[in-house]
Design an enzyme around this catalytic site. Sequence first.
Site, PDB file in Angstrom:
ATOM      1  N   LYS A  23      47.223  71.213 -87.637  1.00 38.24           N
ATOM      2  CA  LYS A  23      48.063  71.052 -88.819  1.00 38.24           C
ATOM      3  C   LYS A  23      48.941  72.282 -89.011  1.00 38.24           C
ATOM      4  CE  LYS A  23      45.958  68.825 -92.172  1.00 38.24           C
ATOM      5  NZ  LYS A  23      44.859  68.734 -93.154  1.00 38.24           N
ATOM      6  N   ARG A  93      44.239  73.437 -97.384  1.00 37.69           N
ATOM      7  CA  ARG A  93      44.004  72.325 -96.456  1.00 37.69           C
ATOM      8  C   ARG A  93      43.326  72.820 -95.193  1.00 37.69           C
ATOM      9  NH1 ARG A  93      49.922  70.021 -95.410  1.00 37.69           N
ATOM     10  NH2 ARG A  93      48.741  68.097 -95.085  1.00 37.69           N
ATOM     11  N   GLY A 102      39.490  62.897 -92.407  1.00 36.70           N
ATOM     12  CA  GLY A 102      38.481  62.692 -93.431  1.00 36.70           C
ATOM     13  C   GLY A 102      37.260  63.578 -93.320  1.00 36.70           C
ATOM     14  N   MET A 104      37.149  66.967 -93.413  1.00 38.68           N
ATOM     15  CA  MET A 104      37.137  68.141 -94.287  1.00 38.68           C
ATOM     16  C   MET A 104      38.075  67.911 -95.445  1.00 38.68           C
ATOM     17  SD  MET A 104      36.263  71.045 -91.900  1.00 38.68           S
ATOM     18  CE  MET A 104      36.443  70.853 -90.167  1.00 38.68           C
ATOM     19  N   ARG A 337      51.525  64.861 -86.707  1.00 38.96           N
ATOM     20  CA  ARG A 337      50.631  65.043 -85.552  1.00 38.96           C
ATOM     21  C   ARG A 337      50.776  63.827 -84.656  1.00 38.96           C
ATOM     22  NH1 ARG A 337      45.404  64.120 -89.281  1.00 38.96           N
ATOM     23  NH2 ARG A 337      45.684  61.894 -89.609  1.00 38.96           N
ATOM     24  N   HIS A 455      40.906  54.973 -95.055  1.00 37.95           N
ATOM     25  CA  HIS A 455      39.878  55.670 -94.275  1.00 37.95           C
ATOM     26  C   HIS A 455      39.263  54.768 -93.209  1.00 37.95           C
ATOM     27  CE1 HIS A 455      35.707  57.061 -93.517  1.00 37.95           C
ATOM     28  NE2 HIS A 455      36.311  58.239 -93.443  1.00 37.95           N
ATOM     29  N   SER A 764      25.703  62.446 -52.059  1.00 36.11           N
ATOM     30  CA  SER A 764      26.092  61.854 -53.332  1.00 36.11           C
ATOM     31  C   SER A 764      25.268  62.567 -54.396  1.00 36.11           C
ATOM     32  CB  SER A 764      25.801  60.362 -53.328  1.00 36.11           C
ATOM     33  OG  SER A 764      26.086  59.830 -54.594  1.00 36.11           O
ATOM     34  N   CYS A 831      27.082  59.998 -58.269  1.00 34.34           N
ATOM     35  CA  CYS A 831      26.671  58.677 -58.746  1.00 34.34           C
ATOM     36  C   CYS A 831      25.835  58.744 -60.012  1.00 34.34           C
ATOM     37  CB  CYS A 831      25.933  57.918 -57.649  1.00 34.34           C
ATOM     38  SG  CYS A 831      24.415  58.730 -57.142  1.00 34.34           S
ATOM     39  N   TYR A 851      34.899  61.068 -54.347  1.00 36.95           N
ATOM     40  CA  TYR A 851      34.842  59.961 -55.304  1.00 36.95           C
ATOM     41  C   TYR A 851      33.820  60.217 -56.400  1.00 36.95           C
ATOM     42  CZ  TYR A 851      30.490  58.370 -53.074  1.00 36.95           C
ATOM     43  OH  TYR A 851      29.215  58.293 -52.615  1.00 36.95           O
TER      44      TYR A 851
HETATM   45  P1  ADP Z   1      43.745  65.431 -94.349  1.00 37.87           P
HETATM   46  O1  ADP Z   1      43.563  66.269 -93.149  1.00 37.87           O
HETATM   47  O2  ADP Z   1      42.480  64.831 -94.822  1.00 37.87           O
HETATM   48  O3  ADP Z   1      44.856  64.455 -94.194  1.00 37.87           O
HETATM   49  P2  ADP Z   1      45.546  67.069 -95.854  1.00 37.87           P
HETATM   50  O4  ADP Z   1      45.356  68.536 -95.886  1.00 37.87           O
HETATM   51  O5  ADP Z   1      46.589  66.588 -94.942  1.00 37.87           O
HETATM   52  O6  ADP Z   1      44.148  66.403 -95.523  1.00 37.87           O
HETATM   53  O7  ADP Z   1      45.863  66.680 -97.333  1.00 37.87           O
HETATM   54  C1  ADP Z   1      45.421  65.605 -98.079  1.00 37.87           C
HETATM   55  C2  ADP Z   1      46.579  65.012 -98.858  1.00 37.87           C
HETATM   56  O8  ADP Z   1      47.176  65.968 -99.718  1.00 37.87           O
HETATM   57  C3  ADP Z   1      47.681  64.514 -97.965  1.00 37.87           C
HETATM   58  O9  ADP Z   1      48.160  63.306 -98.470  1.00 37.87           O
HETATM   59  C4  ADP Z   1      48.731  65.579 -98.077  1.00 37.87           C
HETATM   60  O10 ADP Z   1      50.007  65.100 -97.832  1.00 37.87           O
HETATM   61  C5  ADP Z   1      48.574  66.070 -99.499  1.00 37.87           C
HETATM   62  N1  ADP Z   1      49.009  67.459 -99.620  1.00 37.87           N
HETATM   63  C6  ADP Z   1      48.509  68.507 -98.974  1.00 37.87           C
HETATM   64  N2  ADP Z   1      49.177  69.635 -99.291  1.00 37.87           N
HETATM   65  C7  ADP Z   1      50.130  69.289-100.176  1.00 37.87           C
HETATM   66  C8  ADP Z   1      51.156  70.006-100.866  1.00 37.87           C
HETATM   67  N3  ADP Z   1      51.330  71.296-100.677  1.00 37.87           N
HETATM   68  N4  ADP Z   1      51.938  69.319-101.694  1.00 37.87           N
HETATM   69  C9  ADP Z   1      51.760  67.984-101.873  1.00 37.87           C
HETATM   70  N5  ADP Z   1      50.825  67.254-101.262  1.00 37.87           N
HETATM   71  C10 ADP Z   1      50.013  67.884-100.411  1.00 37.87           C
HETATM   72 MG    MG Z   2      46.595  64.938 -93.636  1.00 38.76          MG
HETATM   73 MG    MG Z   3      41.199  64.507 -96.347  1.00 39.87          MG
END
Ligand code: ADP
Ligand code: MG
Ligand code: MG
Length: 877
Positions: A23, A93, A102, A104, A337, A455, A764, A831, A851
Amino acid sequence: MSKKYVYLFSEGDATMKNLLGGKGANLAEMTNLGIPIPMGFTVTTEACNKYYDDNKTITQDVIDEIHSTMNKLEEISGKEFGGEKNPLLVSVRSGARASMPGMMDTILNLGLNDKTVEVVAEETGNERFAYDSYRRFIMMFSDVVMEIAKQDFEEILHEMKEEKGVELDTQLSSEDLKELVVKFKDFYKSRKGEDFPQDPREQLIESITAVFRSWDNPRANVYRRMNDIPSSWGTAVNVQEMVFGNKGETSGSGVAFSRNPATGEKKIFAEYLMNAQGEDVVAGIRTPSPIEELDKQMPETYREFIDIVNTLENHYHDMQDMEFTIEEGKLYFLQTRNGKRTAQAALRIAVEMVEEGLVSKEQAILMMDPKQLDTLLHPAFDATEMEKHDVVATGLPASPGAATGKITFSALEAKERHEAGENVILVRQETSPEDIEGMIAAEGILTVRGGMTSHAAVVARGMGACCVAGAGSIKVDEKKKTMTVNGKVYSSDDYISLDGSTGNVYAGKIETVEPEISGHFGTFMAWADEIRTLKVRTNADTPHDAAQAVKFGAEGIGLTRTEHMFFAEDRIFPMRQMIVARTEEARRTALEKLLPMQKSDFKGIYKAMEGHAVTIRFLDPPLHEFLPTQEKEIEDLATELKISVDELNGVITDLHEFNPMMGHRGCRLAISYPEIAEMQTRAVIEAAIEVNEEMGWSIVPEIMIPLVGEVNELKFVKSIVKKTADSIIAERGAELAYLVGTMIEIPRACVTADEIAKEADFFSFGTNDLTQMSFGFSRDDAGTFLKHYYEKKIYDFDPFAKLDQTGVGQFVQIAVDKGRTVKESIKLGVCGEHGGDPSSVNFFHNIGLDYVSCSPFRVPVARLAAAQAEVRNPRKK
Ligand code: ADP
Ligand code: MG
Ligand code: MG
C-alpha cells in the site's frame, strides 16, 4: 547516519514494496505519477520487525522520527495536528508486502477529540459531518487499539436508530450523533476505566503500535500460512491525511477494478456510495451504486475517474483494484494494487493483455498465481441436472465454481462439520474476518448482504472458493438456524447448491461434471508449455488417474505406487498368503497369483499414458500394513489360509515393529524376499512388451527401487531385476529398453549419491521421506506437534507441503551435484508432494532437475510454476 524508519510518500516509489509495504509503495508511486492522493507517510516494515525485536515496544528514536515526519505533514498540508484551527486529521492504515484483505484494521479520522470536533464542525459548517466522523473514530480506535468489540458500539448505534425510528445511519441528525458520541465515550470509560484519549499524538502512537501488534493476530497468522507469507516480512503503517466521503450528498467513497474481477471482461467495474466513509461500501451497510450513475451525478468527476483508472492500469501493466473518495465533488485516490480476481478472470486478462500488446507472454505467465488454477480443475454443475432444480434465490456471482452442501450458519460449525466429513455451505448475513476458518472449511459461501466487493466476495475469490453474495431475498435466522426464502424454511439438514458464476442458489444437491482445459485456459497453458524447460509428470496408481493426468498435460508418470494395487478386495488374500508364507516355495505360489493382476494393472497404466514414460516403484510399505487387525478378521483369514489362529497371531506378532517408518520396508523387503522383486519385474517387463506390440509403441519402463541408503542395496536388487528382465526379453525374442533407478529419500543416499549414481539410470527424489528423515520426525505423527511450532513461530510452513529449501533442499542439491559428476546424463526428478507446490517447483527448476511429478490435479499448477521459474531464471539459451 542512523537508519530511516519513516518515509513521506514523496520519498518512495513502487519498487520499495519490501520496505514500505504494498500500500505504501503504491501510494508513493501514485504521488510521483501526479494522481490526486492525500499526502502522508509510511512507517516501514523494518520498524515493525524492530518493534518485535525490542519486546513489542516502539523505541523512542522511532517515535521521534514519526513525530518529526508528522511535523512535515503539518507543513505540507498547512494544517495542525490537534490544532485549534484547521486541525489535521489522518488515517492509520496497515500495509504488508502482499495484500492481506481484511486481515488488519484501519483507523480513520484520527486527531479528533472533544475540541477539534467542534473546530471541524465550525469550520465546515457541518456539525453532522464532524460528529459522524468522531463517532466512527471512537469506535475504530476502541476496536483496533483497545480491543473493545466493534459489535458493542454497533449495538449502541442500533438502539439509537430504533429509538429515533430511523433505518439508516445517514438519517440520524447531528444532535443524535452528538448524543451518540457521548454514549460511545461513556461506554469506553465503563470498559477501560479511563477517559477516551484526547491527545492526538498519543492516539497516533497507540494506533501505530496496534497495527504492528495486529501483524501477529490469529486471523493474520491463518491467512499467512494459507498464502505462504512469512511472518518475518512485517507490516508497514501508513499515516495519511483524511479526505471525507461523508460530507453530504456531493461526497462519497467507493472501490473500483480496472477490469471485471469475476469474468475478466475489459470494462471498468466500480461501485460507490454517496455520503459514506471508508469501508462502508465493502461492509455492505447500504447497497452501493454502479459507477455509471456517477456520470449522471457528476460528469466531470466521472471522466477524471475513468482517466485515472486507465492511467493506473497502463502504468502497472496489470488489472488494478483501487479505492477512491469524493469530497464535495473533488476526487481522490486512496489505494491501488494488482487486483485479486477469479481464476477465469485471471486467464482472460492475461491472454487479452498479451493480445492488446500491454504485456509480453512472459509477463502474462507471471500474472497468474499457479495455485489459483486449481479452481478451474474442479467440477462444475451438470447442465441437465441443474435444470431439474429450482432457483430459489439469486445473488451476485461473486466467485465462480459449483458447490453443494448442507446449510451451516456459523463459521465455527462449518469448521466442525467439515472436520467430521460433511460438505457444508456457509450461509451468513455477511461475513467478517473472524469467519476465515469457516470459509476455508465450507464448499461454498452464501451471503444475504454485500456487493461484489464485500468481504465474502473478496476473500472467496482469493481462496478460489465458490461464493454467491448479496442474495437479499433470503432471511437468515442465525439463532434458530433456519433460512427462509419465498416462505419456505430450510434448516441445517437441508442441502443447497451454489453456482458462483451465475449467482444462482438451488435447493437440493446437484451432481457435478469434470472440467476441461480450453479457451483462454488452453491458450495460456500452451504459452506456459512453450516457455518452460522443466518437465511435468504425474503420480498415478490407476489407469483412471493416469488418464486424468494426461488430460491435464502430464508428460509421463513419475511414480506408480504398486502397493496400492494390493489393497483391492480380490488381491488382499493372495497378498496375505504371501506375507504369512513360511517358505520361499509357499511365497512363490502366492506371488504367482498376484502376477497376472499386477501385469494387467501395468498394461492399463501404459495404455492410459499413451506411450509416455512410466516409472514404477517396487513394493515399499512394511508388510504388516496388509494384515488384519480385528479379531474376527484374523479368525476368518486363518480359516481361509488353513492355519490356526495362534499361528497367524504369531506371524502378526513377528511382523510388529516399534517404528514401521524406519522398519522393514522399501528395498529391504526385496533384499529379504527377492522373489517379490522378481514377480514385479516380470509384471513390468511383460506388460511393456505386450503393450508395445499391441500398440506399436516403444515404451521404456522405468523401474524404481525405493529407500536405498547404500549402493550395495541397489546393486543387489538391480541384479535380480536385470536377470529376470533380460531372460524374459530373450525368451520372447522381444526388443525392450528399460531403466533401473532409485528413489533418493534417505540422507545417506544423498551424501553417497556419487556411488549410487554408478548403479542408477535415474534418481527420483522422494521428498516426503527425505523430509521426514532429515528432520527426524515421522510424517504420521508430526501433525500433533507441528501446530505448536507454527504458533511459536519456530516454523512458518509445513515442511511436508513446502520444501524446506535451507535444509532438505541442501540434501537434494548435494545428491544432484554428486550424481552428475559421476554420470552427467543421469535423469533427475522429484516425486514427493512438493512436486506440485509452486515455490518448491521453482527450487527444483533452479537446481536443474529434469522433471517434477505430482498428483493429477496439480499438473497444470506445476506446468505454470515451471514456466514462471523459467521466466525468472532462464535455462534456455
Ligand atoms: P484495507 O487494507 O482493509 O482496505 P485501508 O487502509 O485501505 O484498509 O482502509 C480502509 C478504508 O478506509 C478504505 O476504504 C480506504 O479507502 C479508507 N481510507 C483510508 N485512509 C483514508 C483517508 N486518508 N481518507 C479517506 N479514506 C481513507
Ligand atoms: Mg484498502
Ligand atoms: Mg480493512
